[in-house]
Design an enzyme around this catalytic site. Structure first.
Site, mmCIF file in Angstrom:
data_model
loop_
_atom_site.group_PDB
_atom_site.id
_atom_site.type_symbol
_atom_site.label_atom_id
_atom_site.label_comp_id
_atom_site.label_asym_id
_atom_site.label_seq_id
_atom_site.Cartn_x
_atom_site.Cartn_y
_atom_site.Cartn_z
ATOM 1 N N SER A 86 14.664 -12.518 -3.077
ATOM 2 C CA SER A 86 13.695 -12.485 -1.996
ATOM 3 C C SER A 86 13.577 -13.872 -1.356
ATOM 4 O O SER A 86 14.588 -14.445 -0.941
ATOM 5 C CB SER A 86 12.349 -11.985 -2.532
ATOM 6 O OG SER A 86 11.434 -11.718 -1.505
ATOM 7 N N ARG B 163 -2.718 -8.794 -0.717
ATOM 8 C CA ARG B 163 -1.822 -8.349 -1.784
ATOM 9 C C ARG B 163 -1.555 -6.856 -1.690
ATOM 10 O O ARG B 163 -0.430 -6.415 -1.953
ATOM 11 C CB ARG B 163 -2.436 -8.686 -3.148
ATOM 12 C CG ARG B 163 -1.532 -8.347 -4.339
ATOM 13 C CD ARG B 163 -0.220 -9.077 -4.253
ATOM 14 N NE ARG B 163 0.524 -9.001 -5.496
ATOM 15 C CZ ARG B 163 1.717 -9.537 -5.705
ATOM 16 N NH1 ARG B 163 2.298 -10.198 -4.712
ATOM 17 N NH2 ARG B 163 2.336 -9.432 -6.855
ATOM 18 N N ASP C 33 15.427 -0.830 -0.722
ATOM 19 C CA ASP C 33 14.666 -2.011 -0.299
ATOM 20 C C ASP C 33 14.599 -2.000 1.228
ATOM 21 O O ASP C 33 15.548 -2.361 1.914
ATOM 22 C CB ASP C 33 15.351 -3.279 -0.803
ATOM 23 C CG ASP C 33 14.584 -4.547 -0.467
ATOM 24 O OD1 ASP C 33 13.561 -4.466 0.245
ATOM 25 O OD2 ASP C 33 15.018 -5.628 -0.917
ATOM 26 N N HIS D 206 12.005 -3.096 -2.975
ATOM 27 C CA HIS D 206 12.250 -4.539 -3.028
ATOM 28 C C HIS D 206 12.069 -5.100 -4.436
ATOM 29 O O HIS D 206 12.778 -6.023 -4.838
ATOM 30 C CB HIS D 206 11.312 -5.251 -2.050
ATOM 31 C CG HIS D 206 11.565 -6.721 -1.924
ATOM 32 N ND1 HIS D 206 12.787 -7.231 -1.546
ATOM 33 C CD2 HIS D 206 10.751 -7.793 -2.147
ATOM 34 C CE1 HIS D 206 12.725 -8.553 -1.533
ATOM 35 N NE2 HIS D 206 11.505 -8.919 -1.886
ATOM 36 N N ASP D 207 11.140 -4.543 -5.188
ATOM 37 C CA ASP D 207 10.890 -5.033 -6.545
ATOM 38 C C ASP D 207 12.049 -4.790 -7.501
ATOM 39 O O ASP D 207 12.005 -5.246 -8.648
ATOM 40 C CB ASP D 207 9.627 -4.379 -7.116
ATOM 41 C CG ASP D 207 8.366 -5.140 -6.743
ATOM 42 O OD1 ASP D 207 8.475 -6.230 -6.139
ATOM 43 O OD2 ASP D 207 7.265 -4.651 -7.051
#
EC number: 2.3.1.46
Length: 375
Positions: A154, A224, A319, A352-353
Site C-alpha cells: 500500500s 477509520r 483490491d 486491499h487488506d
C-alpha cells in the site's frame, strides 16, 4: 526446512538526528527521532539488510511481540521470521515508524523545540520522499550502504518505489505490493471525506487539541470507518457479515442493528483509542501528493527510467482501492525501461487488506522471490 517461527520478544530503538531535514513542502525539521526495530543479524558484509516500509496506520513494529504486552504482535508477523517468506535467518530486517507518526517517531504529538509545546497543527507537511530521505539517514547510521531489498504494501509500496528513484544505487531489489504509482481521484476523495470528519470535529481545535486535553475521537472514528470500508471487498464483507441482524429482525432504530455496523463501529472506536488525528491527516495527504510521474508530464516510464533495482510487483484481484490495473501500470513502465520485474496477481477475496494476510499463494510468491536474492 524448519517450521516457521516468530522472532520472539523484540525491543524498539530510537535514533536521534540533530542535522536538520529539509522537506519537500519547504519546511524543515530542525531535529527529529526515528523509532525502529530490527530482526535477524546484519552480516559482516552488511549486505543482507531489508527495509520494510509501513502503510497508513502501520508502525515500526513489523514482527514479534513485546515482553510487557505479548498480545501486541507485529503487523507483518506472518511474513517476517525464521522460516517465513522474509526469513530472518538470511536477512536483517528493519522496520521504521515514519516522520509525523504517533508511535515515538517525531510527529505532531512531539514537543516543538521552538515553543516547548506539542507541534500539533504546526508540524510541517511530510511526503513519501521525505520519509525515504529520513530512512536513508537511518541506514547511514546503521552502516548500511545498500539494501538487499526494500519492501512495502500500500503506502509502503509507494515508499519502496520511491527508494528506487531517489537512491537507485542503494537498492538491490524492491517489492511493491498492493500499491499504485499515484492515487486516483476516487482515492483522494475518500481521503478527503475522512479528513473532513476529523477537521470538523468540535474537539479538533485546529489541530491543537493536546492543549485542551481532548481527542477528536468522533472524527477519527468516522475517518477509520470510511477507510476500513475501502480496505475490504464487497465479497469479503458479504461473507463475514452479509445482512445479518443482531436481533434477528429489524427494530427500526439508529442504533447498531446490522453486524457490519457493529464491526465498523468497533474498528473506529479501537482506532480512535490509539492513533493520532494529526498523524492521520498528514499521512493521507502524503498519499495524495505522491506522484513520481508529475515532474515528467505524467509519463510514468520516464519517471522510472532511473531505477536500477530488480522488482517484484504484487496485486490482488479484489483490491478495488489499489486495483491490479494500477500495479500493471508500474510493471509496463518498468518493462519499457528494460528492468527485471516479476508480477503476480493473486486471487484473494479479502480486498486491499489481502497484503496483510497469510494467503498461501501470495506467501509462496514472496518466498520464491526472496530466495533468489543473493546477499
Amino acid at each position: 526446512m524448519i517450521q516457521a517461527q516468530s522472532v520472539g520478544v523484540v525491543t524498539p530503538q530510537t535514533a536521534h538526528f540533530a542535522t536538520p531535514l529539509p522537506l519537500r513542502s519547504g519546511g524543515v525539521l530542525p531535529s527529529y527521532d526515528l523509532v525502529y526495530e530490527t530482526y535477524g543479524t546484519l552480516n559482516a558484509a552488511r549486505s543482507n539488510a531489508v527495509l520494510v516500509c509501513h502503510a497508513l496506520s502501520g508502525s515500526h513494529h513489523v514482527a514479534g511481540r513485546y515482553a510487557d504486552t505479548p498480545d501486541n504482535i507485529g503487523w507483518w508477523d506472518n511474513l517476517v521470521g525464521p522460516g517465513k517468506p522474509l526469513d530472518t535467518r538470511k536477512f536483517f530486517v528493519i522496520g521504521v515508524n515514519n516522520l509525523g507518526g504517533c508511535y515515538g517517531t517525531t510527529g505532531p504529538v512531539s514537543i516543538n523545540p521552538a515553543t516547548g509545546k506539542p507541534w500539533g497543527a504546526a508540524f510541517p507537511f511530510v511526503t513519501v520522499e521525505d520519509w525515504v530521505d529520513a530512512q536513508a539517514r537511518l541506514a547511514d547510521l546503521l552502516g548500511i550502504e545498500r539494501f538487499a531489498a526494500v519492501v512495502g504494501g500500500s503506502l509502503g509500496g509507494m515508499q519502496a518505489l520511491s527508494w528506487t528513484l531517489q537512491y537507485p544505487e542503494r537498492v538491490g531489489h524492491a517489492a511493491v505490493i498492493a500499491s499504485a504509482p499515484k492515487l486516483t481521484a476516487q482515492n483522494i476523495a475518500f481521503n478527503e471525506v475522512a479528513r473532513q470528519a476529523i477537521l470538523t470535529d468540535p474537539d479538533f481545535h485546529g489541530g491543537n487539541y493536546y492543549e485542551h486535553g481532548v481527542v477528536p475521537a468522533r472524527g477519527l472514528k468516522l475517518a477509520r470507518m470510511v477507510g476500513h470500508i475501502t480496505y475490504l471487498s464487497d465479497d469479503s464483507m458479504g461473507e463475514k457479515f452479509g445482512r445479518s441482524l443482531r436481533h434477528g429482525k429489524a427494530v427500526y432504530s439508529y442504533d447498531v442493528e446490522f453486524e457490519i455496523e457493529s464491526y465498523l463501529r468497533y474498528q473506529g472506536d479501537k482506532f480512535a483509542g490509539y492513533f493520532d488525528a494529526n498523524t492521520y491527516l498528514l499521512t493521507t495527504k502524503a498519499l495524495d501528493y505522491y506522484d513520481p510521474a508529475f515532474a515528467h508530464g505524467g509519463n510514468l516510464a520516464a519517471a522510472l527510467a532511473g531505477a536500477s533495482a530488480d522488482f517484484l510487483v504484487v496485486s490482488f484481484t479484489t483490491d478495488w482501492r489499489f486495483s491490479p490495473a494500477r500495479s500493471r501500470e508500474i510493471v509496463y513502465a518498468l518493462l519499457h525501461n528494460q528492468r527485471n520485474v516479476s508480477y503476480a496477481e493473486i486471487d484473494c477475496a479479502a480486498g486491499h487488506d489481502s497484503f496483510l494476510l497469510d494467503e498461501p499463494h501470495y506467501h509462496a510468491v514472496l518466498s520464491a522471490w526472496f530466495d533468489r536474492i543473493k546477499v
